[in-house]
Design an enzyme around this catalytic site. Structure first.
Site, PDB file in Angstrom:
ATOM      1  N   ASP A 154      47.306  32.680  35.635  1.00  0.00           N
ATOM      2  CA  ASP A 154      45.935  32.361  36.033  1.00  0.00           C
ATOM      3  C   ASP A 154      45.995  31.813  37.457  1.00  0.00           C
ATOM      4  O   ASP A 154      47.072  31.527  37.996  1.00  0.00           O
ATOM      5  CB  ASP A 154      45.304  31.370  35.036  1.00  0.00           C
ATOM      6  CG  ASP A 154      43.772  31.425  35.080  1.00  0.00           C
ATOM      7  OD1 ASP A 154      43.221  32.079  35.979  1.00  0.00           O
ATOM      8  OD2 ASP A 154      43.133  30.793  34.216  1.00  0.00           O
ATOM      9  N   ASP A 197      38.528  33.622  40.706  1.00  0.00           N
ATOM     10  CA  ASP A 197      37.109  33.862  40.422  1.00  0.00           C
ATOM     11  C   ASP A 197      36.333  32.553  40.491  1.00  0.00           C
ATOM     12  O   ASP A 197      36.923  31.477  40.560  1.00  0.00           O
ATOM     13  CB  ASP A 197      36.958  34.500  39.033  1.00  0.00           C
ATOM     14  CG  ASP A 197      37.706  33.748  37.947  1.00  0.00           C
ATOM     15  OD1 ASP A 197      38.869  33.358  38.182  1.00  0.00           O
ATOM     16  OD2 ASP A 197      37.132  33.503  36.864  1.00  0.00           O
ATOM     17  N   GLY A 257      34.253  31.547  32.150  1.00  0.00           N
ATOM     18  CA  GLY A 257      33.145  30.590  32.120  1.00  0.00           C
ATOM     19  C   GLY A 257      32.677  30.240  30.721  1.00  0.00           C
ATOM     20  O   GLY A 257      31.527  29.817  30.548  1.00  0.00           O
TER      21      GLY A 257
HETATM   22  N1  GUN Z   1      40.367  29.639  32.221  1.00  0.00           N
HETATM   23  C1  GUN Z   1      39.329  29.302  31.441  1.00  0.00           C
HETATM   24  N2  GUN Z   1      38.169  29.820  31.932  1.00  0.00           N
HETATM   25  C2  GUN Z   1      38.480  30.512  33.038  1.00  0.00           C
HETATM   26  C3  GUN Z   1      37.713  31.285  33.981  1.00  0.00           C
HETATM   27  O1  GUN Z   1      36.494  31.432  33.892  1.00  0.00           O
HETATM   28  N3  GUN Z   1      38.426  31.864  35.004  1.00  0.00           N
HETATM   29  C4  GUN Z   1      39.791  31.717  35.136  1.00  0.00           C
HETATM   30  N4  GUN Z   1      40.412  32.331  36.139  1.00  0.00           N
HETATM   31  N5  GUN Z   1      40.506  31.008  34.269  1.00  0.00           N
HETATM   32  C5  GUN Z   1      39.868  30.406  33.230  1.00  0.00           C
END
Ligand code: GUN
Length: 625
Positions: free
Chosen positions: A86, A121, A184
């Site tokens: 992430d 994002d 989100g």
């Molecule tokens: N981890 C939990 N929610 C989100 C999100 O909306 N975007 C990203 N990149 N990681 C997350």
């Protein structure tokens, strides 16, 4: 990705990454690179195929950054399977702006050898205004466009807060990415706003590219897995197995219990017969955290295993129905799901019988299809007769009295089935005879249903055996197969003629096949629908306007399919959008010349997206003729 089995929007599939394949649905445990206490052997023994870690945390910590750049992220967290990273979006949502930009963090993920790379994002919060959420959706899309997506698997999160049109727009735009997380949603999951989640998942799923994996970001509690998978989520990530362990909470499919309040670990737990809860309470914190995390992860994977089995046996919808009673928030999510038009994605029939509980079951997709057909069936304005239970005796052959009335009149015959009335000719068609009923009826429902029928056709009356004409003007079995045909192929036309020969089973009296001039036109399947021979396909091709019930393929594929071989997705040049998974289709060229007949593996809406695997299982090619 490839799809192997499906029930509605749920699928068992395979997604390929540089470090191996991921069979979906599955969960990626969140690995904290600072605190990695489960070995890869321990993770794999529980069923973990892939993990997710955070590139922002790695980049921000000098020692981790250096090691990751030198040896790669797989060595850093000691996991040799697929790793998703992430980007720091969530940290920026929780703590405010972060110190890296989108391109920088994406480049870093590439350098450390991540298998699935996430752009930075913009997290859309449930309380965002429409304009804020819209700006975030467009900025997220801009960020996807500014990175090079050619050489890696890039995850492009679908954002849009709780605004349906923004989720739709985002899903369409982000489909350019090769992996589609729904973002989100953490605040909604944490506050049990499952109805909102149902809307978000459906809007995101049906507007995105079906060939790409859909991931629910932060959806790590098993309570909502079955719902999410039924609506098309393939992958989850979970930090909850550690979070709960830190709070001494023991995870089960339906919820959590406090370690101090349980007597024993369940049999499926890796701790069963090894440790008692009392021993774990006394253990040092590190040991307790590790052991409880193992247990919690196992609870999560148990649910995934069950869900996969449910998809395979086609009982996931039923499972969700059961689950909806586990919590009031799940029940309202279930009702919300029923408000959506998800019928186009659902199979023509399922392998398992339909469970009829009570009048709520009338909201089931298969019963709605029956009702829609009943509406058009009685819209011809002809007199319509209602045959009650006692007269019909569901499951027994239709009585000679009713047959006599039927064959000497041209009226519509509706029979009572649970609280509703349906065309008599569908007596053996899924789900009419493939049903297990509680027998709990609701006369109020019947009354309002009959009123609804009367609003469509004013000449409705109860059946009695004295209703009959002077001479035989039609035959029940012939009209029955044509009615099944109309229901199955969404047409007003007939396929079969009075002179066609119907072969029945000697043992059961059930229709086996229908022949014309010694050639089989169609065979009746166990679910009461028709399988067409290639001869039947030729007749159908003349009856139904192009491109209804057709899958159009390239000439090369056509040659192959004409010999009876299956149709692969990549050779499809067009198709009817309304094809249902499991229904019969004609395989033709773009001009409508027939190559083969078979059944579709996915809906027409999904068909144009997949690239790998079989789209039509061909029964017969034209060369057979
Ligand atoms: N981890 C939990 N929610 C989100 C999100 O909306 N975007 C990203 N990149 N990681 C997350």
């Amino acid at each position: 990705m490839q799809m192997f089995f499906k029930e509605g929007l749920a699928r068992i599939g395979k997604f390929t990454t540089p470090h191996g394949d991921i069979e979906t649905p599955t969960v990626m445990p969140v690995i904290n690179p600072n605190l990695n206490f489960l070995s890869k052997e321990e993770l794999k023994s529980i069923g973990v195929q892939a993990v997710i870690t955070n590139s922002y945390i790695i980049k921000r910590t000098a020692s981790l950054e250096q090691e990751a750049l030198k040896n790669g992220v797989h060595r850093l967290i000691n996991f040799d399977g697929p790793i998703m990273t992430d980007s720091g979006t969530f940290q920026s949502y929780v703590y405010g702006d972060i110190e890296y930009g989108n391109r920088e963090i994406v480049e870093f993920q590439k350098k450390i050898g991540s298998d699935i790379i996430t752009i930075l994002d913009i997290f859309t919060k449930p309380q965002d205004s429409y304009d804020q959420a819209k700006a975030a959706v467009y900025e997220t899309y801009r960020r996807l466009k500014e990175v090079n997506t050619e050489d890696s698997i890039i995850a492009g999160p679908i954002q849009g807060s709780i605004y349906p049109d923004l989720r739709v727009e985002s899903a369409k735009m982000m489909s350019e990415a090769s992996y589609l997380p729904i973002g989100g949603v953490v605040p909604l999951l944490e506050s049990y706003r499952y109805s909102d989640l149902v809307n978000i998942i459906i809007n995101s799923k049906v507007n995105s590219d079906f060939s790409k994996p859909v991931h629910l970001f932060g959806g790590g509690h098993p309570m909502f897995f079955a719902f999410s998978v039924l609506l098309g989520v393939d992958i989850f990530d979970s930090a909850s197995y550690i979070k709960y362990a830190k709070d001494n909470r023991v995870l089960y499919t339906e919820g959590t219990r406090n370690l101090k309040e349980i007597r024993d670990f369940p049999e499926w737990s890796p701790l069963f017969n090894k440790y008692s809860p009392a021993e774990l309470i006394k253990a040092d914190e590190k040991t307790r955290l590790k052991l409880l995390s193992m247990h919690n992860l196992k609870a999560i994977f148990n649910e995934i295993t069950e869900i996969k089995e449910r998809i395979y046996e086609n009982t996931l919808y039923q499972y969700v129905e059961e689950k909806s009673m586990a919590h009031p928030a799940l029940y309202s999510a279930y009702l919300e799901m029923l408000n959506h038009n998800i019928k186009p994605y659902w199979n023509l029939s399922l392998k398992s019988p339909l469970y009829f509980f009570n009048s709520m079951t009338y909201k089931n997709i298969f019963i709605r299809r029956l009702m829609d057909f009943t509406e058009s069936y009685i819209s011809n304005g002809k007199k319509t007769l209602l045959i009650n239970y006692k007269q019909w005796r569901h499951g027994f052959p239709v009585s000679s009295e009713i047959i006599n009335s039927y064959e000497t009149t041209d009226y519509n015959f509706l029979v009572q089935w649970n609280d509703i009335f349906i065309p008599i000719e569908l007596e053996n068609t899924y789900p009419v005879s493939q049903m297990v009923s509680s027998g709990i009826l609701d006369h109020g429902y019947t009354e309002s249903y009959v009123n609804w029928l009367k609003s469509i056709n004013s000449s409705i009356q109860s059946y009695n055996s004295s209703i009959c004409g002077d001479s035989r003007i039609r035959r029940y079995t012939h009209t029955k197969i044509n009615t099944v045909f109309k229901f199955q192929f969404h047409t007003e036309k007939d396929l079969f003629k009075e002179s066609d020969f119907i072969v029945k089973s000697r043992a059961t009296g059930h229709i086996r096949n229908i022949k014309r001039d010694d050639k089989i036109i169609a065979t009746m399947r166990n679910d009461g629908f028709l399988t067409l021979s290639i001869y039947g396909g030729l007749l159908l091709n003349n009856i139904i306007p192009f491109p209804h019930s057709r899958v159009m393929v390239s000439p090369d594929s056509g040659e192959f399919n004409s010999q009876g071989y299956n149709v692969f997705f990549k050779f499809i040049e067009g198709c009817d959008n309304d094809i249902l998974p499991g229904n019969e289709v004609m395989v033709t060229d773009l001009q409508g010349n027939l190559f083969a007949v078979g059944h579709a593996t996915v809906s027409g809406k999904e068909m144009k997206y997949y690239r790998d695997g079989i789209a039509v299982k061909v029964h017969e090619g034209i060369n057979k003729l």
